[in-house]
Write a protein that holds these residues in place. Sequence first.
Motif, short mmCIF file in Angstrom:
data_model
loop_
_atom_site.label_atom_id
_atom_site.label_comp_id
_atom_site.label_asym_id
_atom_site.label_seq_id
_atom_site.Cartn_x
_atom_site.Cartn_y
_atom_site.Cartn_z
N GLU A 2 136.36 -20.40 -6.83
CA GLU A 2 137.36 -19.56 -7.46
C GLU A 2 138.64 -19.52 -6.64
OE1 GLU A 2 135.42 -15.86 -8.27
OE2 GLU A 2 134.60 -16.62 -10.17
N ASP A 3 138.47 -19.44 -5.32
CA ASP A 3 139.63 -19.44 -4.42
C ASP A 3 140.44 -20.72 -4.63
OD1 ASP A 3 139.02 -17.05 -3.42
OD2 ASP A 3 138.37 -17.73 -1.44
N LEU A 4 139.71 -21.84 -4.70
CA LEU A 4 140.36 -23.13 -4.87
C LEU A 4 141.14 -23.15 -6.19
CD1 LEU A 4 140.42 -25.99 -3.51
CD2 LEU A 4 138.75 -26.65 -5.25
N MET A 5 140.50 -22.63 -7.26
CA MET A 5 141.15 -22.61 -8.57
C MET A 5 142.40 -21.75 -8.55
SD MET A 5 139.89 -24.66 -10.61
CE MET A 5 140.95 -24.15 -11.95
N SER A 6 142.31 -20.60 -7.89
CA SER A 6 143.48 -19.71 -7.93
C SER A 6 144.61 -20.30 -7.08
CB SER A 6 143.12 -18.29 -7.50
OG SER A 6 142.60 -18.30 -6.22
N ALA B 166 136.72 -32.25 -17.84
CA ALA B 166 137.65 -31.13 -17.85
C ALA B 166 137.50 -30.32 -19.13
CB ALA B 166 139.08 -31.63 -17.71
N ALA B 167 137.34 -29.03 -18.96
CA ALA B 167 137.30 -28.15 -20.13
C ALA B 167 138.59 -27.34 -20.14
CB ALA B 167 136.10 -27.22 -20.02
N THR B 168 139.09 -27.05 -21.35
CA THR B 168 140.28 -26.21 -21.42
C THR B 168 139.98 -25.02 -22.31
OG1 THR B 168 141.12 -27.55 -23.24
CG2 THR B 168 141.96 -28.03 -21.04
N THR C 169 132.56 -23.49 -14.61
CA THR C 169 131.83 -23.35 -13.35
C THR C 169 131.07 -22.04 -13.32
OG1 THR C 169 133.84 -22.54 -12.33
CG2 THR C 169 133.28 -24.82 -11.92
N THR C 170 131.69 -20.96 -13.79
CA THR C 170 131.01 -19.67 -13.79
C THR C 170 129.75 -19.76 -14.64
OG1 THR C 170 133.19 -18.68 -13.68
CG2 THR C 170 131.36 -17.20 -14.06
N ASP C 171 129.87 -20.44 -15.79
CA ASP C 171 128.73 -20.65 -16.68
C ASP C 171 127.60 -21.36 -15.96
OD1 ASP C 171 129.65 -19.43 -18.86
OD2 ASP C 171 129.51 -21.17 -20.20
N SER C 172 127.93 -22.50 -15.38
CA SER C 172 126.85 -23.31 -14.80
C SER C 172 126.30 -22.66 -13.54
CB SER C 172 127.35 -24.73 -14.52
OG SER C 172 128.50 -24.70 -13.76
N ALA D 205 149.46 -25.45 -20.41
CA ALA D 205 148.40 -26.45 -20.25
C ALA D 205 147.58 -26.17 -18.99
CB ALA D 205 149.01 -27.84 -20.19
N MET D 206 148.26 -25.85 -17.88
CA MET D 206 147.52 -25.66 -16.64
C MET D 206 146.68 -24.40 -16.66
SD MET D 206 147.72 -28.28 -14.93
CE MET D 206 146.71 -27.64 -13.60
N VAL D 207 147.22 -23.33 -17.26
CA VAL D 207 146.43 -22.10 -17.35
C VAL D 207 145.20 -22.35 -18.21
CG1 VAL D 207 146.40 -19.74 -18.22
CG2 VAL D 207 148.35 -20.54 -16.90
N ALA D 208 145.39 -23.10 -19.33
CA ALA D 208 144.25 -23.41 -20.20
C ALA D 208 143.21 -24.23 -19.46
CB ALA D 208 144.73 -24.16 -21.44
N LEU D 209 143.69 -25.19 -18.67
CA LEU D 209 142.77 -26.04 -17.90
C LEU D 209 142.05 -25.21 -16.84
CD1 LEU D 209 141.90 -29.02 -17.61
CD2 LEU D 209 143.62 -29.23 -15.83
N GLY D 210 142.82 -24.40 -16.12
CA GLY D 210 142.26 -23.55 -15.07
C GLY D 210 141.21 -22.61 -15.64
N ASP D 211 141.55 -21.94 -16.76
CA ASP D 211 140.60 -21.01 -17.38
C ASP D 211 139.35 -21.75 -17.83
OD1 ASP D 211 142.26 -18.97 -16.92
OD2 ASP D 211 142.85 -18.60 -19.00
N GLY D 212 139.57 -22.94 -18.42
CA GLY D 212 138.45 -23.73 -18.90
C GLY D 212 137.50 -24.11 -17.78
#
Lengths: 237, 398
Positions: B265-269, B355-357, B41-44, B29-36
Amino acid sequence: MQTKSPTIQLRGVKKLYKIGTEEVAALNGIDIDITEGEFAALMGPSGSGKSTLMNILGCLDRPTVGSYKLDGEEVAHLSDDALARTRNKKIGFVFQNFNLLSKIDALDNVALPLLYAGVGLKERREKAYHFLEAVGLGDRAAHQPNELSGGQRQRVAIARALVNDPHIIMADEPTGNLDTKSTKEIMEIFQGLHEKGRTIILVTHEPEIAQCASRQILVRDGVISKDAGRGVVMDVV
Amino acid sequence: MALTSIKANGMRSLLTMLGIIIGVGAVVAMVALGDGVKAQTTDSFGELGANTLNIMPEGGRNRGVRQARSAMQSLKTMDAEAIEKKVKGVQYVSPVVSSSYQVVYGNENVNTNVRGVKPAYLQKNSITVKNGYFITNDANENRLRVAVLGNTVAVNLFGEDNPVGKQIRINNQPFRVIGIMDTKGASGMGEDQDDVILVPFTTMQERMLGITHIQRIEVTVEPGYSQKEVGQSIINLLRSRHHLTATQNDDFRIIDMSAILKQMEDLMSKLSLFVTLIAAISLLVGGIGIMNIMMVSVTERTREIGIRKALGATFSNIMIQFLIESMVLSGIGGIIGIMLGCAISKVVPYIVPQAATLITVAPIIISFLFSMAVGLFFGIYPARKAAKLDPIEALRYE
């Protein structure tokens, strides 16, 4: 009279246990020869060392000192796994309390030794079914052990003991938990096996049961106190 | 065989698997959320322009009081033109002037952000006009009162009607609507990028605001050029244009969008690392649970092990049997955990709309293999214990 080379040959077998600082001898120098095709009854009161001897003969245990030749091969000091393979190949066990696996059906119970012999599933099932039929339980193949009567369970156990075609059948009080009728049936099966030339060692404390055997060996205090054939039959098949 | 014994102890097996289920479920779930979130964010940011430098006025102090950015006048239109001409690696330069105004059409009345932009703004911000046309050079040079509406504004003012060609009033001045932009959605910062009106730069600066300075310069760096180097060239250029001596601070500031993206990205990782740590602890606890239940199972089945050994099972036969059992146990736990994780990933966007997953195959396979590995590792000790049992003792066990 023709003497065969013995299937089982024990020489000077001792089994010693350490209790505290004292050494107790469960077996204190046993010599036995059992020839192929013999039907021997092993008797003795509890605490006589009868069970220890049975375990050594069945390759479940090793003697502390002495030699045990099974089919001419020294097995007294084999590793655990080598003993396991020897049991699998040469010895079929029948226990007092049947010792069937309760979660699998009769057929799979009978097939179990073949699993450890590395036989494929299809052949395992076929052979197991053949031996179940031989003990008259072909129609009970899919039954779990708890759905069978005591006599039927013991017959399943006998089929299991025979399935890998061992030289020796070791039966430890096989009728101890059975009623008179089942006892008679089981003993008839053993008689039949003996007539077909199978070597049988029967551990019992009931003289009537021992009477079925062609030879009686009495163990007392770790030594053989009496070794007699029924009538004249001894060392002769 | 392994399945039989797990089925026979259904409830116990389920409770044992719980640690693995929670661990694997959390990871998936968390990897899906993180990737989403990362993809979102990368998109926008890509739309916003991760290759964008924002130049703002800075440092104006009046008797020790820092002034508001909008009150600072250090950036001029000429600065933007100089950057476009003199700095290598610059693709587009947009001087920005903007303000919030009351906008009226008929009975409808909205307050929105009005920006003065040059025609190049269209390419720079990858804007597409779905209806009408964008601000032309001609409109910019002649300070025409024309407007391009963002979708939100268009809907708020006109509803279903076609606004192109209609007259609206911005701060009581009449403007003609010449185009409607395509929907862009929320920006990386969460603001509605469609709630905006674009007017010609000169119109905004001179007619609406009545100023000569500009509020902001947006610079798009040409692909292949480093943002850092281009930024440094701009700093050098602006310092010399503003006649700053070596001891004076910059009177402007450059905000690097890629730096913000990198921070995100740093925050996400870091968040991912944290979740992975929690999952690892959960898997560890799950593994110990499996070890515990396997120990119980070995004790309970001592007699069975004795029978199997008497019939010729070797050390490795018994070892493999119990290892398979513990791996099946942890593997089933892993599969249930994956299903749980996927279910959570599907449900989360309905509960938290921001939240996107994104479910990918790699974390599913990895977490499944990992759960099997947990079963293998924590199964070794109980399996060894079973395989080392003495057949005589085991047969005697009641």
